[in-house]
Design a protein around this motif. Structure first.
Motif, PDB file in Angstrom:
ATOM      1  N   ARG A  51       0.825  -1.210   0.000  1.00  0.00           N
ATOM      2  CA  ARG A  51       0.000   0.000   0.000  1.00  0.00           C
ATOM      3  C   ARG A  51       0.855   1.254   0.000  1.00  0.00           C
ATOM      4  O   ARG A  51       0.474   2.268  -0.571  1.00  0.00           O
ATOM      5  N   LEU A  52       2.012   1.201   0.669  1.00  0.00           N
ATOM      6  CA  LEU A  52       2.922   2.352   0.700  1.00  0.00           C
ATOM      7  C   LEU A  52       3.811   2.416  -0.540  1.00  0.00           C
ATOM      8  O   LEU A  52       4.638   3.321  -0.657  1.00  0.00           O
ATOM      9  N   ARG A  53       3.648   1.449  -1.428  1.00  0.00           N
ATOM     10  CA  ARG A  53       4.441   1.349  -2.660  1.00  0.00           C
ATOM     11  C   ARG A  53       5.935   1.228  -2.385  1.00  0.00           C
ATOM     12  O   ARG A  53       6.769   1.818  -3.054  1.00  0.00           O
ATOM     13  N   LEU A  54       6.262   0.447  -1.339  1.00  0.00           N
ATOM     14  CA  LEU A  54       7.652   0.134  -1.012  1.00  0.00           C
ATOM     15  C   LEU A  54       7.948  -1.288  -1.484  1.00  0.00           C
ATOM     16  O   LEU A  54       7.116  -2.184  -1.364  1.00  0.00           O
ATOM     17  N   ALA A  55       9.128  -1.486  -2.001  1.00  0.00           N
ATOM     18  CA  ALA A  55       9.497  -2.796  -2.537  1.00  0.00           C
ATOM     19  C   ALA A  55       9.814  -3.772  -1.405  1.00  0.00           C
ATOM     20  O   ALA A  55      10.426  -3.405  -0.407  1.00  0.00           O
ATOM     21  N   TRP A  56       9.386  -5.010  -1.583  1.00  0.00           N
ATOM     22  CA  TRP A  56       9.718  -6.099  -0.664  1.00  0.00           C
ATOM     23  C   TRP A  56       9.947  -7.344  -1.514  1.00  0.00           C
ATOM     24  O   TRP A  56       9.098  -7.689  -2.327  1.00  0.00           O
ATOM     25  N   PRO A  57      11.098  -8.007  -1.352  1.00  0.00           N
ATOM     26  CA  PRO A  57      11.404  -9.159  -2.202  1.00  0.00           C
ATOM     27  C   PRO A  57      10.384 -10.278  -2.045  1.00  0.00           C
ATOM     28  O   PRO A  57      10.055 -10.678  -0.922  1.00  0.00           O
ATOM     29  N   TRP A  58       9.914 -10.811  -3.160  1.00  0.00           N
ATOM     30  CA  TRP A  58       8.915 -11.888  -3.120  1.00  0.00           C
ATOM     31  C   TRP A  58       9.516 -13.157  -2.522  1.00  0.00           C
ATOM     32  O   TRP A  58       8.808 -13.932  -1.884  1.00  0.00           O
ATOM     33  N   TRP A  59      10.816 -13.357  -2.708  1.00  0.00           N
ATOM     34  CA  TRP A  59      11.423 -14.583  -2.210  1.00  0.00           C
ATOM     35  C   TRP A  59      11.483 -14.597  -0.686  1.00  0.00           C
ATOM     36  O   TRP A  59      11.424 -15.657  -0.071  1.00  0.00           O
ATOM     37  N   ARG A  60      11.575 -13.430  -0.052  1.00  0.00           N
ATOM     38  CA  ARG A  60      11.545 -13.396   1.421  1.00  0.00           C
ATOM     39  C   ARG A  60      10.174 -13.844   1.932  1.00  0.00           C
ATOM     40  O   ARG A  60      10.073 -14.608   2.886  1.00  0.00           O
ATOM     41  N   THR A  61       9.142 -13.370   1.278  1.00  0.00           N
ATOM     42  CA  THR A  61       7.787 -13.773   1.659  1.00  0.00           C
ATOM     43  C   THR A  61       7.601 -15.269   1.458  1.00  0.00           C
ATOM     44  O   THR A  61       7.031 -15.955   2.317  1.00  0.00           O
ATOM     45  N   THR A  62       8.106 -15.785   0.346  1.00  0.00           N
ATOM     46  CA  THR A  62       7.987 -17.220   0.062  1.00  0.00           C
ATOM     47  C   THR A  62       8.706 -18.051   1.118  1.00  0.00           C
ATOM     48  O   THR A  62       8.158 -19.044   1.606  1.00  0.00           O
ATOM     49  N   LEU A  63       9.917 -17.654   1.488  1.00  0.00           N
ATOM     50  CA  LEU A  63      10.666 -18.409   2.494  1.00  0.00           C
ATOM     51  C   LEU A  63       9.958 -18.387   3.849  1.00  0.00           C
ATOM     52  O   LEU A  63       9.845 -19.416   4.518  1.00  0.00           O
ATOM     53  N   PHE A  64       9.487 -17.221   4.252  1.00  0.00           N
ATOM     54  CA  PHE A  64       8.825 -17.129   5.555  1.00  0.00           C
ATOM     55  C   PHE A  64       7.544 -17.949   5.585  1.00  0.00           C
ATOM     56  O   PHE A  64       7.287 -18.684   6.537  1.00  0.00           O
ATOM     57  N   LEU A  65       6.747 -17.844   4.538  1.00  0.00           N
ATOM     58  CA  LEU A  65       5.491 -18.605   4.502  1.00  0.00           C
ATOM     59  C   LEU A  65       5.750 -20.106   4.399  1.00  0.00           C
ATOM     60  O   LEU A  65       4.982 -20.905   4.942  1.00  0.00           O
ATOM     61  N   THR A  66       6.832 -20.505   3.732  1.00  0.00           N
ATOM     62  CA  THR A  66       7.201 -21.917   3.701  1.00  0.00           C
ATOM     63  C   THR A  66       7.555 -22.406   5.099  1.00  0.00           C
ATOM     64  O   THR A  66       7.137 -23.491   5.512  1.00  0.00           O
ATOM     65  N   GLY A  67       8.326 -21.608   5.838  1.00  0.00           N
ATOM     66  CA  GLY A  67       8.655 -21.969   7.218  1.00  0.00           C
ATOM     67  C   GLY A  67       7.415 -22.097   8.081  1.00  0.00           C
ATOM     68  O   GLY A  67       7.289 -23.037   8.883  1.00  0.00           O
ATOM     69  N   CYS A  68       6.472 -21.181   7.921  1.00  0.00           N
ATOM     70  CA  CYS A  68       5.221 -21.255   8.686  1.00  0.00           C
ATOM     71  C   CYS A  68       4.408 -22.492   8.283  1.00  0.00           C
ATOM     72  O   CYS A  68       3.826 -23.166   9.132  1.00  0.00           O
ATOM     73  N   GLY A  69       4.394 -22.794   6.981  1.00  0.00           N
ATOM     74  CA  GLY A  69       3.658 -23.971   6.514  1.00  0.00           C
ATOM     75  C   GLY A  69       4.253 -25.266   7.031  1.00  0.00           C
ATOM     76  O   GLY A  69       3.521 -26.179   7.438  1.00  0.00           O
ATOM     77  N   VAL A  70       5.572 -25.358   7.049  1.00  0.00           N
ATOM     78  CA  VAL A  70       6.215 -26.567   7.588  1.00  0.00           C
ATOM     79  C   VAL A  70       5.945 -26.678   9.085  1.00  0.00           C
ATOM     80  O   VAL A  70       5.693 -27.771   9.603  1.00  0.00           O
ATOM     81  N   LEU A  71       5.953 -25.561   9.787  1.00  0.00           N
ATOM     82  CA  LEU A  71       5.644 -25.572  11.219  1.00  0.00           C
ATOM     83  C   LEU A  71       4.233 -26.089  11.468  1.00  0.00           C
ATOM     84  O   LEU A  71       4.012 -26.938  12.347  1.00  0.00           O
ATOM     85  N   VAL A  72       3.285 -25.618  10.690  1.00  0.00           N
ATOM     86  CA  VAL A  72       1.898 -26.082  10.834  1.00  0.00           C
ATOM     87  C   VAL A  72       1.788 -27.558  10.471  1.00  0.00           C
ATOM     88  O   VAL A  72       1.111 -28.335  11.157  1.00  0.00           O
ATOM     89  N   ALA A  73       2.489 -27.978   9.412  1.00  0.00           N
ATOM     90  CA  ALA A  73       2.417 -29.375   8.985  1.00  0.00           C
ATOM     91  C   ALA A  73       3.007 -30.317  10.040  1.00  0.00           C
ATOM     92  O   ALA A  73       2.495 -31.422  10.238  1.00  0.00           O
ATOM     93  N   LEU A  74       4.054 -29.885  10.717  1.00  0.00           N
ATOM     94  CA  LEU A  74       4.679 -30.753  11.716  1.00  0.00           C
ATOM     95  C   LEU A  74       3.916 -30.808  13.024  1.00  0.00           C
ATOM     96  O   LEU A  74       3.904 -31.840  13.692  1.00  0.00           O
TER      97      LEU A  74
END
Length: 121
Positions: free
Chosen positions: A18-41
Motif C-alpha cells: 500500500r505504501l508502494r515500497l518494494a519487498w522481495p517476493w522470495w523473502r515472503t515465500t521463504l517465511f510462509l514456507t517456514g510457517c507452513g512446515v511448522l503447521v504441517a509438523l
C-alpha cells in the motif's frame, strides 16, 4: 502459531504494498514456507506418530530445529517490521519492548542508539 505468524507477516507485506515500497517476493515465500512446515509438523496427524515412533519424533525435532528457523530468519521479519511500521516505528517499538523502568542500562542504551540511527537514514 504458524498461522498467526503468517498472517502477521502478510499484514506487513500488505502495508508495504500500500505504501508502494518494494519487498522481495522470495523473502515472503521463504517465511510462509517456514510457517507452513511448522503447521504441517505440529498441527497434522504426524504429531500423533511422534509419540509412538522414535524415528518420526526425531524427524520432527530435527526439522523444527534445523529447517524451520533458517526459513523464518531468511524471511527477515524484523526488517519487514521496521519498514512497515510508521515513521516513528523504531522508537515506538523500542518504547514498547523496553519500558523506561526495570531494564538493563546497557541494553537500553544499545536500543536507543539503534532507534536514533534508523531515524537518520
Amino acid at each position: 502459531m504458524g498461522v498467526v505468524l503468517a498472517l502477521a507477516y502478510l499484514c506487513g507485506v500488505w502495508r508495504l504494498l500500500r505504501l508502494r515500497l518494494a519487498w522481495p517476493w522470495w523473502r515472503t515465500t521463504l517465511f510462509l514456507t517456514g510457517c507452513g512446515v511448522l503447521v504441517a509438523l505440529t498441527g497434522t496427524g504426524l504429531e500423533g506418530y511422534g509419540y509412538r515412533m522414535f524415528s518420526v519424533f526425531m524427524f520432527q525435532q530435527l526439522t523444527l530445529m534445523m529447517a524451520i528457523p533458517p526459513l523464518l530468519i531468511l524471511g527477515a521479519p524484523g526488517k519487514l517490521l521496521l519498514k512497515a511500521a510508521p515513521s516513528e516505528g523504531a522508537v515506538a517499538i523500542h518504547s514498547a519492548v523496553l519500558p523506561s523502568s526495570g531494564c538493563a542500562p546497557v541494553l537500553r542504551a544499545c536500543c536507543c542508539i539503534r532507534a536514533s540511527w534508523s531515524r537518520c537514514s
